[in-house]
Design a protein around this motif. Structure first.
Motif, PDB file in Angstrom:
ATOM      1  N   LEU A  50      44.314  43.241  42.603  1.00  0.00           N
ATOM      2  CA  LEU A  50      44.529  43.576  41.199  1.00  0.00           C
ATOM      3  C   LEU A  50      45.915  43.197  40.697  1.00  0.00           C
ATOM      4  O   LEU A  50      46.171  43.264  39.491  1.00  0.00           O
ATOM      5  N   GLU A  73      40.374  34.889  36.438  1.00  0.00           N
ATOM      6  CA  GLU A  73      38.957  35.248  36.378  1.00  0.00           C
ATOM      7  C   GLU A  73      38.060  34.039  36.574  1.00  0.00           C
ATOM      8  O   GLU A  73      36.890  34.085  36.192  1.00  0.00           O
ATOM      9  N   HIS A 105      44.261  39.549  39.727  1.00  0.00           N
ATOM     10  CA  HIS A 105      42.858  39.409  39.319  1.00  0.00           C
ATOM     11  C   HIS A 105      42.371  40.738  38.741  1.00  0.00           C
ATOM     12  O   HIS A 105      42.571  41.781  39.367  1.00  0.00           O
ATOM     13  N   PRO A 106      41.728  40.742  37.571  1.00  0.00           N
ATOM     14  CA  PRO A 106      41.276  42.003  36.978  1.00  0.00           C
ATOM     15  C   PRO A 106      40.053  42.581  37.695  1.00  0.00           C
ATOM     16  O   PRO A 106      39.301  41.869  38.365  1.00  0.00           O
ATOM     17  N   GLN A 107      39.847  43.871  37.498  1.00  0.00           N
ATOM     18  CA  GLN A 107      38.724  44.557  38.151  1.00  0.00           C
ATOM     19  C   GLN A 107      37.393  43.927  37.769  1.00  0.00           C
ATOM     20  O   GLN A 107      36.481  43.830  38.596  1.00  0.00           O
ATOM     21  N   ARG A 108      37.249  43.494  36.521  1.00  0.00           N
ATOM     22  CA  ARG A 108      35.968  42.916  36.112  1.00  0.00           C
ATOM     23  C   ARG A 108      35.644  41.645  36.904  1.00  0.00           C
ATOM     24  O   ARG A 108      34.476  41.322  37.112  1.00  0.00           O
ATOM     25  N   TYR A 109      36.673  40.939  37.343  1.00  0.00           N
ATOM     26  CA  TYR A 109      36.434  39.752  38.170  1.00  0.00           C
ATOM     27  C   TYR A 109      35.979  40.162  39.564  1.00  0.00           C
ATOM     28  O   TYR A 109      35.031  39.580  40.112  1.00  0.00           O
ATOM     29  N   ASP A 140      41.302  46.272  46.996  1.00  0.00           N
ATOM     30  CA  ASP A 140      41.310  46.019  45.563  1.00  0.00           C
ATOM     31  C   ASP A 140      42.728  46.062  44.993  1.00  0.00           C
ATOM     32  O   ASP A 140      43.080  45.249  44.130  1.00  0.00           O
ATOM     33  N   ASP A 170      34.390  42.850  40.312  1.00  0.00           N
ATOM     34  CA  ASP A 170      33.028  43.352  40.139  1.00  0.00           C
ATOM     35  C   ASP A 170      32.041  42.198  39.988  1.00  0.00           C
ATOM     36  O   ASP A 170      30.924  42.243  40.545  1.00  0.00           O
ATOM     37  N   ARG A 171      32.446  41.187  39.258  1.00  0.00           N
ATOM     38  CA  ARG A 171      31.569  40.019  39.070  1.00  0.00           C
ATOM     39  C   ARG A 171      31.265  39.344  40.398  1.00  0.00           C
ATOM     40  O   ARG A 171      30.119  38.976  40.677  1.00  0.00           O
ATOM     41  N   ARG A 217      28.800  41.373  42.467  1.00  0.00           N
ATOM     42  CA  ARG A 217      27.427  41.224  41.973  1.00  0.00           C
ATOM     43  C   ARG A 217      26.855  39.856  42.310  1.00  0.00           C
ATOM     44  O   ARG A 217      25.648  39.708  42.553  1.00  0.00           O
TER      45      ARG A 217
END
Length: 308
Positions: free
Chosen positions: A53, A126, A56-60, A49, A62-63, A66
């Motif tokens: 990072l 993202e 690319h942001p953490q929310r990407y 990660d 995580d997306r 998922r």
């Protein structure tokens, strides 16, 4: 010194739907084409990660975790798909590029070719798109700048499609020169000469449909090589797409296999003068399997010659 080939079997686990041009067979053909060459063969590590990072942001991240399916396929956009193992394959692609940067800077090997998939130069911070999930070349550049402390890194992207992701990810980065040649007009529609970046460190070289290797050579002689020499990068990263080949089904440039050899040789010559010969090449596009294999082999043979 030698040339490293960095790849991993996990990159074969990224399985796209039947008929998709970015298929497992692409990497198999490249690996077979390089099988008889004298290379230092290394397994690509999996990028963590912290590596991703940088751009690319953490929310990407995580997306993507998922979205990856347990079976079958999941569609991220019109062209980009996930299967079980796709995210790991994409992390291997980043890991290969970072391992290559580490190796050439340490003097472990002269240069490197990263034979991985999915490709990376269309991925934005993202936004997965154009078969790409992470910005492999851009992340390699940031790793060289931020981790190794180089003051100047250049990326030359000769894929037939514009590297919009690499451009977007490094738009504000004054230490990275991003040069791309691409067919225009063609998807994704970006790559005009007026797109110069926040620090005037982006050079786009559009090529018209139907143009040949001779026109490419003239454009590189007139625009790319002088700009690259003036910037004097300490590391040269190549986004090596082979879909400008005349046989490629997704575009309309008419390069021949020998054009990729000529271009690789000339770029390596510049790297020898400015960057101690340090070149990291990452596989991008190329969708006619025979043309891809032949062009990749010629490309790597020139890397080997430059690294002697």
């Amino acid at each position: 010194m030698t040339t490293a080939l960095i790849t991993h079997a996990d990159c074969l686990a990224h399985v796209t739907p039947a008929g998709h041009p970015e298929q497992v067979a692409r990497l198999r053909h490249v690996q077979e084409a390089l099988a008889t060459l004298d290379l230092l063969r290394l397994a690509a590590p999996e990028a963590g990660d912290a590596d991703l990072l940088r751009l690319h942001p953490q929310r990407y991240l995580d997306r993507l975790a998922r979205a990856e399916p347990a079976r079958g396929h999941a569609q991220l956009d019109a062209d980009t798909w996930l299967s079980p193992g796709s995210v790991r394959a994409a992390r291997r692609g980043v890991g290969a590029a970072l391992r290559a940067v580490d190796g050439v800077i340490a003097g472990e090997f002269a240069n490197a070719f990263c034979a991985t998939r999915p490709p990376g130069h269309h991925a934005e911070a993202e936004t997965p798109m154009g078969f790409c999930i992470f910005g492999n070349a851009a992340l390699a550049a940031k790793h060289a700048l931020d981790h190794h402390g180089l003051d100047r890194v250049a990326i030359v992207d000769f894929d037939v499609h514009h590297g919009n992701g690499t451009q977007a990810l490094l738009w504000d980065e004054p230490r990275a020169l991003v040069i791309t040649s691409q067919q225009m007009p063609l998807w994704p529609g970006s790559g005009a000469p007026s797109e110069r970046g926040a620090q005037d460190t982006i050079l786009n070289v559009p090529l018209p449909p139907g143009s040949t290797g001779a026109e490419m050579r003239a454009a590189y002689e007139a625009q790319v090589f002088p700009r690259l020499e003036a910037f004097a990068p300490r590391l040269l990263i190549l986004s090596a797409g082979f879909d400008a080949h005349a046989d490629d089904p997704l575009a309309e440039l008419n390069w021949q296999t020998e054009d990729f050899g000529w271009l690789t040789q000339r770029l390596c010559e510049i790297a020898a003068r400015t960057a101690r010969g340090r070149v990291v090449s990452v596989l991008e596009g190329g969708y006619d399997l025979a043309a891809l294999a032949d062009s990749a082999r010629v490309h790597v043979m020139e890397l080997i010659e430059a690294g002697r």
